[in-house]
Design a protein around this motif. Structure first.
Motif, mmCIF file in Angstrom:
data_model
loop_
_atom_site.group_PDB
_atom_site.id
_atom_site.type_symbol
_atom_site.label_atom_id
_atom_site.label_comp_id
_atom_site.label_asym_id
_atom_site.label_seq_id
_atom_site.Cartn_x
_atom_site.Cartn_y
_atom_site.Cartn_z
ATOM 1 N N ASP A 1 0.824 -1.209 0.000
ATOM 2 C CA ASP A 1 0.000 0.000 0.000
ATOM 3 C C ASP A 1 0.862 1.265 0.000
ATOM 4 O OD1 ASP A 1 -2.357 1.519 0.214
ATOM 5 O OD2 ASP A 1 -2.284 1.481 2.406
ATOM 6 N N ASN A 2 1.877 1.288 0.842
ATOM 7 C CA ASN A 2 2.742 2.463 0.977
ATOM 8 C C ASN A 2 3.540 2.723 -0.301
ATOM 9 O OD1 ASN A 2 3.468 4.599 2.556
ATOM 10 N ND2 ASN A 2 5.110 3.518 3.622
ATOM 11 N N GLN A 3 4.051 1.659 -0.928
ATOM 12 C CA GLN A 3 4.816 1.813 -2.165
ATOM 13 C C GLN A 3 3.938 2.333 -3.299
ATOM 14 O OE1 GLN A 3 6.214 -2.233 -2.260
ATOM 15 N NE2 GLN A 3 8.297 -1.637 -1.685
ATOM 16 N N LYS A 4 2.712 1.834 -3.388
ATOM 17 C CA LYS A 4 1.779 2.300 -4.419
ATOM 18 C C LYS A 4 1.448 3.774 -4.223
ATOM 19 C CE LYS A 4 -0.420 -2.182 -4.768
ATOM 20 N NZ LYS A 4 -1.653 -2.935 -4.534
ATOM 21 N N ARG A 5 1.259 4.171 -2.965
ATOM 22 C CA ARG A 5 0.975 5.571 -2.640
ATOM 23 C C ARG A 5 2.111 6.488 -3.093
ATOM 24 N NH1 ARG A 5 -3.259 5.803 0.415
ATOM 25 N NH2 ARG A 5 -3.252 3.907 1.618
ATOM 26 N N LYS A 6 3.340 6.095 -2.736
ATOM 27 C CA LYS A 6 4.511 6.899 -3.124
ATOM 28 C C LYS A 6 4.653 6.969 -4.641
ATOM 29 C CE LYS A 6 7.305 6.256 1.001
ATOM 30 N NZ LYS A 6 8.546 5.708 1.557
ATOM 31 N N PHE A 7 4.410 5.844 -5.315
ATOM 32 C CA PHE A 7 4.518 5.819 -6.769
ATOM 33 C C PHE A 7 3.478 6.735 -7.405
ATOM 34 C CE2 PHE A 7 3.725 4.235 -11.018
ATOM 35 C CZ PHE A 7 5.007 4.118 -11.511
ATOM 36 N N ALA A 8 2.237 6.658 -6.943
ATOM 37 C CA ALA A 8 1.166 7.498 -7.482
ATOM 38 C C ALA A 8 1.467 8.979 -7.246
ATOM 39 C CB ALA A 8 -0.176 7.120 -6.856
ATOM 40 N N MET A 9 1.948 9.321 -6.069
ATOM 41 C CA MET A 9 2.281 10.724 -5.786
ATOM 42 C C MET A 9 3.430 11.190 -6.672
ATOM 43 S SD MET A 9 1.723 11.347 -1.714
ATOM 44 C CE MET A 9 2.376 9.850 -1.016
ATOM 45 N N GLY A 10 4.408 10.322 -6.891
ATOM 46 C CA GLY A 10 5.523 10.681 -7.757
ATOM 47 C C GLY A 10 5.103 10.830 -9.212
ATOM 48 N N ALA A 11 4.131 10.025 -9.636
ATOM 49 C CA ALA A 11 3.689 10.063 -11.029
ATOM 50 C C ALA A 11 2.720 11.209 -11.318
ATOM 51 C CB ALA A 11 3.027 8.729 -11.390
ATOM 52 N N PHE A 12 1.852 11.535 -10.374
ATOM 53 C CA PHE A 12 0.763 12.457 -10.670
ATOM 54 C C PHE A 12 0.847 13.832 -10.010
ATOM 55 C CE2 PHE A 12 -1.368 8.229 -11.145
ATOM 56 C CZ PHE A 12 -1.437 8.272 -12.528
ATOM 57 N N LEU A 13 1.672 14.001 -9.002
ATOM 58 C CA LEU A 13 1.772 15.320 -8.348
ATOM 59 C C LEU A 13 2.898 16.136 -8.967
ATOM 60 C CD1 LEU A 13 1.309 14.446 -4.561
ATOM 61 C CD2 LEU A 13 -0.366 15.434 -6.120
ATOM 62 N N TRP A 14 2.664 17.414 -9.139
ATOM 63 C CA TRP A 14 3.704 18.323 -9.598
ATOM 64 C C TRP A 14 4.698 18.497 -8.449
ATOM 65 C CZ3 TRP A 14 3.876 19.485 -14.564
ATOM 66 C CH2 TRP A 14 2.710 19.364 -15.306
ATOM 67 N N PRO A 15 5.958 18.815 -8.749
ATOM 68 C CA PRO A 15 6.963 18.958 -7.691
ATOM 69 C C PRO A 15 6.542 19.922 -6.579
ATOM 70 C CG PRO A 15 8.045 18.969 -9.819
ATOM 71 C CD PRO A 15 6.560 18.963 -10.080
ATOM 72 N N SER A 16 5.869 20.996 -6.912
ATOM 73 C CA SER A 16 5.441 21.953 -5.888
ATOM 74 C C SER A 16 4.356 21.372 -4.990
ATOM 75 C CB SER A 16 4.930 23.237 -6.551
ATOM 76 O OG SER A 16 3.821 22.942 -7.383
ATOM 77 N N GLU A 17 3.612 20.363 -5.454
ATOM 78 C CA GLU A 17 2.549 19.750 -4.668
ATOM 79 C C GLU A 17 3.053 18.651 -3.747
ATOM 80 O OE1 GLU A 17 -1.299 20.021 -7.551
ATOM 81 O OE2 GLU A 17 0.224 18.534 -8.057
ATOM 82 N N LYS A 18 4.265 18.175 -3.994
ATOM 83 C CA LYS A 18 4.818 17.055 -3.223
ATOM 84 C C LYS A 18 5.305 17.485 -1.849
ATOM 85 C CE LYS A 18 6.228 14.545 -7.308
ATOM 86 N NZ LYS A 18 7.335 14.032 -8.085
ATOM 87 N N GLU A 19 5.526 18.750 -1.671
ATOM 88 C CA GLU A 19 6.046 19.265 -0.389
ATOM 89 C C GLU A 19 4.997 19.255 0.682
ATOM 90 O OE1 GLU A 19 9.326 19.767 -0.192
ATOM 91 O OE2 GLU A 19 9.326 19.169 -2.277
#
Length: 91
Positions: free
Chosen positions: A73-91
Motif C-alpha cells: 500500500d505504501n509503495q503504491k501511494r509513493k509511486f502514485a504521488m511521484g507520477a501524478f503530483l507536480w513537484p510543488s505539490e509534493k512538499e
C-alpha cells in the motif's frame, strides 16, 4: 476512453511466403501494432487525497493509466504521488 484498433495491411495469402522469408502469419505479428487507452483527464488529487486513498482505488488509478500495480500500500501511494503530483505539490 476507448482504444483504437489497428489492422495489419499485409496482403499476402496464408500459404504465401514473403520475399524476406517470413510467412504471412509471422508478417502479421510483426506488422500489427499494439494499442493502448489513455484517460482523457489527468488525476486531480492532492497529496492528502493520495495519503488517505484506499488501496483498491490506488490500484484502479494506476491500472487506468497503464502503470505498474506492484508493492504494498505504501509503495503504491509513493509511486502514485511521484507520477501524478507536480513537484510543488509534493512538499
Amino acid at each position: 476512453m476507448s482504444g483504437v484498433s489497428c489492422r495489419s495491411t499485409v496482403s499476402a495469402t496464408p500459404k504465401q511466403s514473403r520475399p524476406n522469408g517470413y510467412s504471412h502469419h509471422q508478417a502479421i505479428k510483426r506488422d500489427s501494432c499494439s494499442c493502448f487507452r489513455m484517460p482523457l483527464h489527468y488525476p486531480r488529487y492532492k497529496k492528502s487525497d493520495y495519503e488517505t486513498m484506499p488501496e483498491w482505488r490506488l490500484d484502479c488509478l494506476l491500472k487506468e493509466y497503464g502503470l505498474p500495480v506492484v508493492g504494498d500500500d505504501n509503495q503504491k501511494r509513493k509511486f502514485a504521488m511521484g507520477a501524478f503530483l507536480w513537484p510543488s505539490e509534493k512538499e
